[in-house]
Design a protein around this motif. Structure first.
Motif, PDB file in Angstrom:
ATOM      1  N   LEU A  85       0.832  -1.202   0.000  1.00 54.50           N
ATOM      2  CA  LEU A  85       0.000   0.000   0.000  1.00 54.50           C
ATOM      3  C   LEU A  85       0.871   1.258   0.000  1.00 54.50           C
ATOM      4  N   SER A  86       2.109   1.127  -0.416  1.00 57.92           N
ATOM      5  CA  SER A  86       3.035   2.257  -0.382  1.00 57.92           C
ATOM      6  C   SER A  86       2.503   3.443  -1.174  1.00 57.92           C
ATOM      7  N   ASN A  87       2.566   4.598  -0.526  1.00 53.33           N
ATOM      8  CA  ASN A  87       2.130   5.866  -1.115  1.00 53.33           C
ATOM      9  C   ASN A  87       0.680   5.838  -1.607  1.00 53.33           C
ATOM     10  N   ALA A  88      -0.122   4.935  -1.063  1.00 56.06           N
ATOM     11  CA  ALA A  88      -1.547   4.935  -1.397  1.00 56.06           C
ATOM     12  C   ALA A  88      -2.172   6.221  -0.872  1.00 56.06           C
ATOM     13  N   ILE A  89      -3.127   6.736  -1.593  1.00 52.54           N
ATOM     14  CA  ILE A  89      -3.815   7.965  -1.188  1.00 52.54           C
ATOM     15  C   ILE A  89      -5.058   7.534  -0.419  1.00 52.54           C
ATOM     16  N   VAL A  90      -5.029   7.786   0.891  1.00 56.95           N
ATOM     17  CA  VAL A  90      -6.094   7.280   1.764  1.00 56.95           C
ATOM     18  C   VAL A  90      -6.994   8.401   2.290  1.00 56.95           C
ATOM     19  N   LYS A  91      -7.042   9.496   1.568  1.00 54.52           N
ATOM     20  CA  LYS A  91      -7.878  10.620   2.000  1.00 54.52           C
ATOM     21  C   LYS A  91      -9.340  10.179   2.102  1.00 54.52           C
ATOM     22  N   HIS A  92      -9.924  10.406   3.271  1.00 50.71           N
ATOM     23  CA  HIS A  92     -11.318  10.061   3.575  1.00 50.71           C
ATOM     24  C   HIS A  92     -11.601   8.557   3.479  1.00 50.71           C
ATOM     25  N   THR A  93     -10.562   7.737   3.505  1.00 52.51           N
ATOM     26  CA  THR A  93     -10.733   6.286   3.525  1.00 52.51           C
ATOM     27  C   THR A  93     -10.983   5.855   4.965  1.00 52.51           C
ATOM     28  N   ALA A  94     -11.935   4.960   5.168  1.00 53.91           N
ATOM     29  CA  ALA A  94     -12.246   4.476   6.518  1.00 53.91           C
ATOM     30  C   ALA A  94     -11.561   3.139   6.766  1.00 53.91           C
ATOM     31  N   PHE A  95     -10.846   3.060   7.879  1.00 56.04           N
ATOM     32  CA  PHE A  95     -10.246   1.810   8.339  1.00 56.04           C
ATOM     33  C   PHE A  95     -10.844   1.527   9.715  1.00 56.04           C
ATOM     34  N   LYS A  96     -11.841   0.658   9.753  1.00 56.08           N
ATOM     35  CA  LYS A  96     -12.535   0.345  11.000  1.00 56.08           C
ATOM     36  C   LYS A  96     -12.239  -1.101  11.371  1.00 56.08           C
ATOM     37  N   ASP A  97     -11.446  -1.288  12.423  1.00 58.37           N
ATOM     38  CA  ASP A  97     -11.050  -2.618  12.877  1.00 58.37           C
ATOM     39  C   ASP A  97     -10.364  -3.399  11.750  1.00 58.37           C
ATOM     40  N   VAL A  98      -9.289  -2.815  11.220  1.00 60.29           N
ATOM     41  CA  VAL A  98      -8.548  -3.391  10.102  1.00 60.29           C
ATOM     42  C   VAL A  98      -7.191  -3.895  10.582  1.00 60.29           C
ATOM     43  N   GLN A  99      -6.782  -5.052  10.081  1.00 58.11           N
ATOM     44  CA  GLN A  99      -5.480  -5.625  10.407  1.00 58.11           C
ATOM     45  C   GLN A  99      -4.588  -5.604   9.169  1.00 58.11           C
ATOM     46  N   PHE A 100      -3.363  -5.141   9.366  1.00 55.43           N
ATOM     47  CA  PHE A 100      -2.350  -5.183   8.322  1.00 55.43           C
ATOM     48  C   PHE A 100      -1.288  -6.174   8.772  1.00 55.43           C
ATOM     49  N   VAL A 101      -1.033  -7.212   7.966  1.00 55.32           N
ATOM     50  CA  VAL A 101      -0.065  -8.251   8.312  1.00 55.32           C
ATOM     51  C   VAL A 101       0.947  -8.388   7.178  1.00 55.32           C
ATOM     52  N   ASN A 102       2.215  -8.187   7.512  1.00 53.68           N
ATOM     53  CA  ASN A 102       3.308  -8.298   6.542  1.00 53.68           C
ATOM     54  C   ASN A 102       3.065  -7.420   5.312  1.00 53.68           C
ATOM     55  N   CYS A 103       2.659  -6.197   5.566  1.00 54.39           N
ATOM     56  CA  CYS A 103       2.370  -5.263   4.474  1.00 54.39           C
ATOM     57  C   CYS A 103       3.436  -4.177   4.372  1.00 54.39           C
ATOM     58  N   LYS A 104       3.566  -3.653   3.178  1.00 57.66           N
ATOM     59  CA  LYS A 104       4.462  -2.539   2.909  1.00 57.66           C
ATOM     60  C   LYS A 104       3.580  -1.299   2.798  1.00 57.66           C
ATOM     61  N   LEU A 105       3.779  -0.341   3.738  1.00 56.60           N
ATOM     62  CA  LEU A 105       2.933   0.850   3.813  1.00 56.60           C
ATOM     63  C   LEU A 105       3.812   2.102   3.863  1.00 56.60           C
ATOM     64  N   LEU A 106       4.759   2.199   2.961  1.00 58.14           N
ATOM     65  CA  LEU A 106       5.700   3.316   2.972  1.00 58.14           C
ATOM     66  C   LEU A 106       5.017   4.614   2.547  1.00 58.14           C
ATOM     67  N   GLY A 107       5.230   5.667   3.332  1.00 60.22           N
ATOM     68  CA  GLY A 107       4.748   7.003   2.969  1.00 60.22           C
ATOM     69  C   GLY A 107       3.239   7.189   2.983  1.00 60.22           C
ATOM     70  N   VAL A 108       2.510   6.357   3.718  1.00 60.13           N
ATOM     71  CA  VAL A 108       1.052   6.487   3.752  1.00 60.13           C
ATOM     72  C   VAL A 108       0.658   7.583   4.751  1.00 60.13           C
ATOM     73  N   LYS A 109      -0.163   8.497   4.311  1.00 58.11           N
ATOM     74  CA  LYS A 109      -0.612   9.610   5.163  1.00 58.11           C
ATOM     75  C   LYS A 109      -1.924   9.227   5.844  1.00 58.11           C
ATOM     76  N   PHE A 110      -1.797   8.377   6.868  1.00 53.32           N
ATOM     77  CA  PHE A 110      -2.979   7.940   7.603  1.00 53.32           C
ATOM     78  C   PHE A 110      -3.719   9.126   8.230  1.00 53.32           C
ATOM     79  N   ASN A 111      -3.016  10.231   8.446  1.00 55.06           N
ATOM     80  CA  ASN A 111      -3.646  11.417   9.030  1.00 55.06           C
ATOM     81  C   ASN A 111      -4.735  11.998   8.135  1.00 55.06           C
ATOM     82  N   GLU A 112      -4.795  11.586   6.882  1.00 53.94           N
ATOM     83  CA  GLU A 112      -5.820  12.082   5.962  1.00 53.94           C
ATOM     84  C   GLU A 112      -7.030  11.155   5.864  1.00 53.94           C
ATOM     85  N   CYS A 113      -6.954   9.982   6.506  1.00 55.58           N
ATOM     86  CA  CYS A 113      -8.077   9.048   6.399  1.00 55.58           C
ATOM     87  C   CYS A 113      -9.224   9.469   7.313  1.00 55.58           C
ATOM     88  N   ASP A 114     -10.351   8.833   7.162  1.00 57.45           N
ATOM     89  CA  ASP A 114     -11.538   9.125   7.958  1.00 57.45           C
ATOM     90  C   ASP A 114     -11.265   8.726   9.406  1.00 57.45           C
TER      91      ASP A 114
END
Length: 189
Positions: free
Chosen positions: A55-84
């Motif tokens: 999910l590297s550099n994915a644009i997560v603006k207004h994306t909802a993550f409700k009770d989500v698990q990430f296992v062995n994922c690559k999440l470089l540069g994700v701006k979680f501060n922009e999600c819902d």
């Protein structure tokens, strides 16, 4: 109209080639999928699991993550501060989160296990009761963060200034206590 997906499995899908459908994904599993640079604007992930995904550099603006698990994922540069932020809840295990941002989020009781959190921005983040189990926090930024009752006993390479963060009831080990003293430029041998 947005789509609704329940208890579906998505395996080896490259969402750079196959556009992800807007809507709600409830209790779905994503395995070995590529979301790199993908815009997930207004998508809701509820009780989902992401395994071996990029999910590297994915644009997560207004994306909802409700009770989500990430296992062995690559999440470089994700701006979680922009999600819902509404009902935001996730956990990370064996993930690479380098250069991501959780700026000003309220993510109490978040669990990070065996994660690389190099240069992650936790500025003004509420991490009350969170766990950093065997996590590398090299150059991670904690400034005016609420780390009360958080567990750093097995974390390493962190630099926390006790006067600039709330640390009431936070747990540290004798081996990593130096991460609290770096700001004072004290040599410990």
């Amino acid at each position: 109209m947005d789509d609704y997906f329940e208890s579906e499995e998505f395996i080896k899908i490259d969402f750079r080639k196959t556009k992800i459908k807007k809507g709600e994904y409830d209790n779905c599993t994503f395995t070995n999928c590529n979301f790199e640079l993908i815009n997930t604007l207004n998508i809701q992930f509820v009780s989902c699991i992401f395994k071996d995904c990029n999910l590297s550099n994915a644009i997560v603006k207004h994306t909802a993550f409700k009770d989500v698990q990430f296992v062995n994922c690559k999440l470089l540069g994700v701006k979680f501060n922009e999600c819902d932020a509404f009902l935001l809840q996730f956990s990370f295990k064996d993930c690479q989160l380098n250069f991501s941002s959780f700026y000003q989020l309220k993510i109490k009781n978040t669990k990070f296990t065996n994660c690389n959190l190099e240069a992650v921005d936790f500025t003004e983040t509420v991490l009350f009761g969170s766990i950093f189990d065997n996590c590398d926090l090299k150059q991670a930024v904690f400034d005016n963060s609420n780390l009360d009752k958080s567990d750093f006993r097995t974390a390493f390479n962190f630099n926390l200034h006790p006067e600039k963060n709330s640390l009431k009831g936070a747990r540290f080990s004798k081996e990593n206590i130096t991460g609290l003293l770096v700001a004072y430029k004290i040599n410990i041998e």
